[in-house]
Write a protein that holds these residues in place. Structure first.
Motif, PDB file in Angstrom:
ATOM      1  N   ALA A  74       0.835  -1.199   0.000  1.00 49.68           N
ATOM      2  CA  ALA A  74       0.000   0.000   0.000  1.00 49.68           C
ATOM      3  C   ALA A  74       0.869   1.249   0.000  1.00 49.68           C
ATOM      4  N   ASN A  75       0.379   2.311  -0.647  1.00 48.95           N
ATOM      5  CA  ASN A  75       1.069   3.598  -0.588  1.00 48.95           C
ATOM      6  C   ASN A  75       1.063   4.097   0.856  1.00 48.95           C
ATOM      7  N   SER A  76       2.120   4.789   1.255  1.00 45.89           N
ATOM      8  CA  SER A  76       2.285   5.153   2.656  1.00 45.89           C
ATOM      9  C   SER A  76       1.786   6.544   3.007  1.00 45.89           C
ATOM     10  N   VAL A  77       1.536   7.380   1.999  1.00 45.49           N
ATOM     11  CA  VAL A  77       1.138   8.764   2.290  1.00 45.49           C
ATOM     12  C   VAL A  77      -0.317   8.809   2.749  1.00 45.49           C
ATOM     13  N   PRO A  78      -0.624   9.519   3.832  1.00 44.71           N
ATOM     14  CA  PRO A  78      -2.002   9.588   4.335  1.00 44.71           C
ATOM     15  C   PRO A  78      -2.897  10.415   3.415  1.00 44.71           C
ATOM     16  N   PRO A  79      -4.215  10.262   3.523  1.00 43.74           N
ATOM     17  CA  PRO A  79      -5.135  11.041   2.695  1.00 43.74           C
ATOM     18  C   PRO A  79      -5.114  12.518   3.059  1.00 43.74           C
ATOM     19  N   GLN A  89      -4.543  -1.797  -4.739  1.00 34.51           N
ATOM     20  CA  GLN A  89      -3.241  -2.235  -5.215  1.00 34.51           C
ATOM     21  C   GLN A  89      -3.414  -3.379  -6.207  1.00 34.51           C
ATOM     22  N   PRO A  90      -2.577  -3.450  -7.227  1.00 35.21           N
ATOM     23  CA  PRO A  90      -2.711  -4.506  -8.224  1.00 35.21           C
ATOM     24  C   PRO A  90      -2.259  -5.861  -7.706  1.00 35.21           C
ATOM     25  N   VAL A  91      -2.828  -6.910  -8.280  1.00 31.91           N
ATOM     26  CA  VAL A  91      -2.353  -8.265  -8.002  1.00 31.91           C
ATOM     27  C   VAL A  91      -0.970  -8.448  -8.619  1.00 31.91           C
ATOM     28  N   GLY A  92      -0.808  -7.890  -9.805  1.00 28.16           N
ATOM     29  CA  GLY A  92       0.481  -7.922 -10.491  1.00 28.16           C
ATOM     30  C   GLY A  92       0.574  -6.739 -11.428  1.00 28.16           C
ATOM     31  N   TRP A  93       1.780  -6.305 -11.749  1.00 29.96           N
ATOM     32  CA  TRP A  93       1.940  -5.182 -12.658  1.00 29.96           C
ATOM     33  C   TRP A  93       3.245  -5.307 -13.425  1.00 29.96           C
ATOM     34  N   VAL A  94       3.300  -4.665 -14.577  1.00 30.95           N
ATOM     35  CA  VAL A  94       4.527  -4.581 -15.356  1.00 30.95           C
ATOM     36  C   VAL A  94       4.587  -3.207 -15.991  1.00 30.95           C
ATOM     37  N   PHE A  95       5.786  -2.645 -16.061  1.00 32.23           N
ATOM     38  CA  PHE A  95       5.996  -1.333 -16.663  1.00 32.23           C
ATOM     39  C   PHE A  95       7.223  -1.398 -17.554  1.00 32.23           C
ATOM     40  N   GLY A  96       7.142  -0.828 -18.748  1.00 35.61           N
ATOM     41  CA  GLY A  96       8.292  -0.830 -19.636  1.00 35.61           C
ATOM     42  C   GLY A  96       8.210   0.259 -20.683  1.00 35.61           C
ATOM     43  N   GLU A  97       9.340   0.533 -21.318  1.00 35.02           N
ATOM     44  CA  GLU A  97       9.393   1.459 -22.440  1.00 35.02           C
ATOM     45  C   GLU A  97       9.532   0.662 -23.728  1.00 35.02           C
ATOM     46  N   LEU A  98       8.798   1.067 -24.751  1.00 35.14           N
ATOM     47  CA  LEU A  98       8.832   0.394 -26.029  1.00 35.14           C
ATOM     48  C   LEU A  98       9.319   1.368 -27.102  1.00 35.14           C
ATOM     49  N   THR A  99      10.176   0.868 -27.984  1.00 32.55           N
ATOM     50  CA  THR A  99      10.719   1.669 -29.082  1.00 32.55           C
ATOM     51  C   THR A  99      10.295   1.031 -30.394  1.00 32.55           C
ATOM     52  N   PRO A 100       9.824   1.824 -31.357  1.00 34.48           N
ATOM     53  CA  PRO A 100       9.397   1.255 -32.642  1.00 34.48           C
ATOM     54  C   PRO A 100      10.510   0.454 -33.308  1.00 34.48           C
ATOM     55  N   GLY A 101      10.149  -0.657 -33.958  1.00 37.08           N
ATOM     56  CA  GLY A 101      11.136  -1.466 -34.658  1.00 37.08           C
ATOM     57  C   GLY A 101      11.846  -0.657 -35.727  1.00 37.08           C
ATOM     58  N   ASP A 138      -1.689  -3.564 -15.479  1.00 30.89           N
ATOM     59  CA  ASP A 138      -2.010  -3.859 -14.082  1.00 30.89           C
ATOM     60  C   ASP A 138      -3.147  -4.868 -14.041  1.00 30.89           C
ATOM     61  N   ASP A 139      -3.062  -5.827 -13.142  1.00 30.80           N
ATOM     62  CA  ASP A 139      -4.146  -6.789 -12.938  1.00 30.80           C
ATOM     63  C   ASP A 139      -4.688  -6.592 -11.528  1.00 30.80           C
ATOM     64  N   TYR A 140      -6.013  -6.433 -11.405  1.00 28.41           N
ATOM     65  CA  TYR A 140      -6.639  -6.115 -10.128  1.00 28.41           C
ATOM     66  C   TYR A 140      -7.630  -7.189  -9.700  1.00 28.41           C
ATOM     67  N   ALA A 141      -7.971  -7.177  -8.426  1.00 28.66           N
ATOM     68  CA  ALA A 141      -9.039  -8.020  -7.919  1.00 28.66           C
ATOM     69  C   ALA A 141     -10.351  -7.583  -8.583  1.00 28.66           C
ATOM     70  N   PRO A 142     -11.349  -8.478  -8.643  1.00 29.08           N
ATOM     71  CA  PRO A 142     -12.599  -8.160  -9.342  1.00 29.08           C
ATOM     72  C   PRO A 142     -13.206  -6.822  -8.914  1.00 29.08           C
ATOM     73  N   GLY A 143     -13.477  -5.958  -9.881  1.00 27.96           N
ATOM     74  CA  GLY A 143     -14.112  -4.671  -9.634  1.00 27.96           C
ATOM     75  C   GLY A 143     -13.153  -3.543  -9.279  1.00 27.96           C
ATOM     76  N   LYS A 144     -11.924  -3.879  -8.884  1.00 28.63           N
ATOM     77  CA  LYS A 144     -10.988  -2.844  -8.429  1.00 28.63           C
ATOM     78  C   LYS A 144     -10.401  -2.046  -9.593  1.00 28.63           C
ATOM     79  N   GLY A 145     -10.221  -2.695 -10.719  1.00 27.32           N
ATOM     80  CA  GLY A 145      -9.686  -1.983 -11.871  1.00 27.32           C
ATOM     81  C   GLY A 145     -10.621  -0.884 -12.333  1.00 27.32           C
ATOM     82  N   LYS A 146     -11.911  -1.154 -12.302  1.00 25.16           N
ATOM     83  CA  LYS A 146     -12.903  -0.155 -12.692  1.00 25.16           C
ATOM     84  C   LYS A 146     -12.857   1.051 -11.764  1.00 25.16           C
ATOM     85  N   ALA A 147     -12.702   0.801 -10.470  1.00 28.92           N
ATOM     86  CA  ALA A 147     -12.632   1.897  -9.501  1.00 28.92           C
ATOM     87  C   ALA A 147     -11.376   2.729  -9.719  1.00 28.92           C
TER      88      ALA A 147
END
Length: 250
Positions: free
Chosen positions: A88-93, A121-133, A147-156
């Motif tokens: 979880a992110n640590s900064v308070p609301p 928070q996501p179940v799993g995530w990946v981040f990358g940079e892509l360059t054109p061929g 990002d992959d989320y628990a059911p309904g969390k991605g929509k939120a």
């Protein structure tokens, strides 16, 4: 890349753009409508979302690699990051327990103070940079995240991202060199991809008299979120590849 937060959304990705990691030319591009993970079913042919298994960061990276190999092809940076079960992110609301300030939403550390960003928070995530061929020009790089989320969390989470643009049409971010860059942004439309999608435009006003314009696209397919940020038409091309790859995943 070491200073980029583990959990990214389109609002926090733009900090990387502000620091000059994505620059280049722009032109028009169109992504064809893709059905995403829905199939026809139920009364009057209403859409029915297919069940999806949770994907780890490593499995999401495989999807990102598969999308990069599609036409048009892209090269995925070797230092692409992925993980599962982000903390979880640590900064308070903020004072109102939700919105926080625009500076907090788009902070360089990605420490958003809104309850939705903080709590989901996501179940799993990946981040990358892509360059054109066929090119090694870093000005052509596109940033992509899955990002992959628990059911309904991605929509939120997607709804909170869209709301952040509405709350923060203009703000300042650090340029990484002790200065500030003034950013204006706006949700520009819906490319009608997956189960829910939106497009946004960021304009960076720095020392250069000519503002730098970048675009971003977010697509929800089931509980999987696609984020792509950079220049047109490359953003549309990467988004189309990712929609195809994610839509075909179990």
């Amino acid at each position: 890349m070491a200073d980029i937060p583990m959990r990214r959304t389109i609002p926090t990705i733009i900090v990387v753009l502000a620091m000059g990691l994505l620059v280049g030319c722009s032109s028009a591009g169109v992504v064809p409508r893709t059905p995403g993970s829905t199939v026809t079913g139920g009364p009057a042919g209403s859409p029915k979302t297919l069940a999806q298994k949770p994907l780890s960061g490593a499995e999401l990276r495989n999807l990102l690699s598969a999308a990069a190999a599609m036409q048009p092809t892209f090269t995925l940076a070797a230092d692409s990051e992925h993980d599962s079960g982000a903390g979880a992110n640590s900064v308070p609301p903020g004072p109102d327990a939700k919105t926080g300030s625009c500076e907090a939403i788009f902070a360089p550390q990605g420490a958003y103070t809104g309850t939705t960003f903080r709590d989901i928070q996501p179940v799993g995530w990946v981040f990358g940079e892509l360059t054109p061929g066929g090119t090694n020009d870093p000005a052509s790089n596109v940033q992509a995240e899955l990002d992959d989320y628990a059911p309904g969390k991605g929509k939120a989470l997607l709804a909170e991202d869209i709301a952040a643009f509405v709350r923060c049409p203009a703000y300042d971010v650090s340029d990484g060199n002790g200065g500030k860059i003034h950013v204006t942004d706006a949700v520009t439309g819906d490319p009608h991809l997956g189960d829910k999608s939106f497009s946004a435009t960021f304009t960076f006003h720095a020392s250069d008299p000519t503002p730098d314009v970048n675009v971003a696209t977010g697509v929800l397919i089931g509980d999987r979120l696609i984020w792509v940020t950079g220049k047109q038409p490359l953003v549309d091309q990467v988004t189309a590849n990712l929609v195809r790859a994610v839509s075909a995943a179990p």
